[in-house]
Write an enzyme that holds these catalytic residues in place. Structure first.
Site, PDB file in Angstrom:
ATOM      1  N   SER A 171       0.792  -1.235   0.000  1.00 44.35           N
ATOM      2  CA  SER A 171       0.000   0.000   0.000  1.00 44.35           C
ATOM      3  C   SER A 171       0.821   1.280   0.000  1.00 44.35           C
ATOM      4  O   SER A 171       0.244   2.374  -0.020  1.00 44.35           O
ATOM      5  CB  SER A 171      -0.952   0.016   1.202  1.00 44.35           C
ATOM      6  OG  SER A 171      -2.013  -0.882   0.996  1.00 44.35           O
TER       7      SER A 171
ATOM      8  N   LYS B 147      -0.213   3.733  -2.581  1.00 43.53           N
ATOM      9  CA  LYS B 147      -1.254   4.759  -2.481  1.00 43.53           C
ATOM     10  C   LYS B 147      -0.710   6.191  -2.507  1.00 43.53           C
ATOM     11  O   LYS B 147      -1.461   7.137  -2.758  1.00 43.53           O
ATOM     12  CB  LYS B 147      -2.117   4.516  -1.245  1.00 43.53           C
ATOM     13  CG  LYS B 147      -2.950   3.224  -1.332  1.00 43.53           C
ATOM     14  CD  LYS B 147      -3.838   3.054  -0.113  1.00 43.53           C
ATOM     15  CE  LYS B 147      -4.723   1.830  -0.227  1.00 43.53           C
ATOM     16  NZ  LYS B 147      -4.022   0.564   0.073  1.00 43.53           N
TER      17      LYS B 147
ATOM     18  N   SER C 233      -5.254   3.521   4.788  1.00 46.36           N
ATOM     19  CA  SER C 233      -4.946   2.562   3.722  1.00 46.36           C
ATOM     20  C   SER C 233      -6.192   1.806   3.287  1.00 46.36           C
ATOM     21  O   SER C 233      -6.140   0.607   2.994  1.00 46.36           O
ATOM     22  CB  SER C 233      -3.850   1.582   4.180  1.00 46.36           C
ATOM     23  OG  SER C 233      -3.055   1.186   3.095  1.00 46.36           O
TER      24      SER C 233
END
Length: 284
Positions: free
Chosen positions: A65, A68, A122
């Site tokens: 993640s 992101k 997240s």
């Protein structure tokens, strides 16, 4: 005066290293140095580009993640209204790893809130919704993520999705230093990644309490300018931050740590060691 034997100048735009540059400090060879769980590490002075420490920093691996941060940059670069409501659809359901989400299909939040939840907590469906609602849809969004990576000099990085659930999203610690440095130029990314908590109202009758996925942000003892965590089984526990250590603004990239607390413990160990040995790396 910086001890030149402990320094290595790097160009975050991807240019070659300076000829004759010395090697960075290797914490693993220093007396009473911390033992790090993370498989790949890069610690860089955010202002000078000086590499303070590295461990397998050019090894390509999944980064979960941490993806992101690029998702957020591409979404913000599009200059779409952050007040536009986005409704979670079946397209946001994770059919790759079958992860769950508190954002049920039909939940509606603004683009700003989706961005906040993607960065702070997240939230995968929030990140996926940003890609789906991008002009041209998800395919155009992923293509732009890869173009953005190339423009930043991230030559060892590739993106296949906007959440980081796809293990084919791969990079190196040094490439991620470049991404963190670029993301730190976006005030909203700095703000959202360091927000401790948020109450979302995805329906008229439902309130969801979200917390920052980085305990160091929640605890409030560090001076953190940007933060992002990541985890999938293939990537291990990952953490990137821009934080102040001593008087210096550093970018820390920790990849593939073992155990849920390992990445945070590694960050604490690096900070404690560097602050205990300022003459070995801080410029005076």
């Amino acid at each position: 005066m910086m001890l030149r034997t402990l320094a290595l100048l790097v160009c975050l735009a991807g240019a070659p290293l300076m000829a004759g540059a010395a090697q960075p400090v290797n914490l693993a060879t220093m007396a009473a140095s911390p033992r790090l769980s993370s498989h790949a590490v890069a610690v860089v002075d955010a202002q000078t580009g000086q590499l303070v420490y590295e461990k397998n920093a050019n090894q390509i691996q999944p980064f979960a993640s941490i993806t992101k941060l690029m998702t957020a940059m591409v979404a913000l670069d599009a200059n779409l209204s952050l007040d536009t409501p986005i409704t979670i659809s079946d397209d946001e359901i994770d059919r790759l790893k079958n992860t769950s989400s508190r954002l049920a299909v039909g939940s509606t939040l603004t683009r700003r809130e989706m961005l906040l939840l993607a960065l702070m907590s997240s939230e995968n469906r929030a990140a996926a919704s940003l890609a789906r609602t991008y002009p041209g849809g998800k395919a155009a969004f992923i293509a732009q993520m890869n173009r953005k990576a190339r423009s930043l000099g991230m030559t060892n990085t590739v993106f296949h999705d906007a959440t980081g659930l796809d293990m084919r999203n791969t990079s190196t610690a040094m490439d991620l230093v470049r991404m963190v440095k670029a993301a730190a130029n976006y005030p909203l990314i700095r703000q959202f990644t360091t927000t401790a908590e948020y109450y979302a109202h995805p329906t008229a009758t439902r309130v969801l309490h979200y917390k920052n996925s980085n305990p160091l942000v929640r605890e409030g003892e560090w001076d953190i300018g940007l933060s992002k965590t990541g985890y999938i089984e293939e990537a291990g526990r990952c953490l990137v931050m821009q934080a102040t250590v001593g008087s210096q603004h550093l970018i820390l990239v920790l990849l593939a740590a073992n155990g849920s607390a390992a990445r945070v413990n590694d960050a604490k160990s690096i900070k404690t060691w560097l602050e205990s040995h300022p003459n070995t790396w801080l410029s005076g």
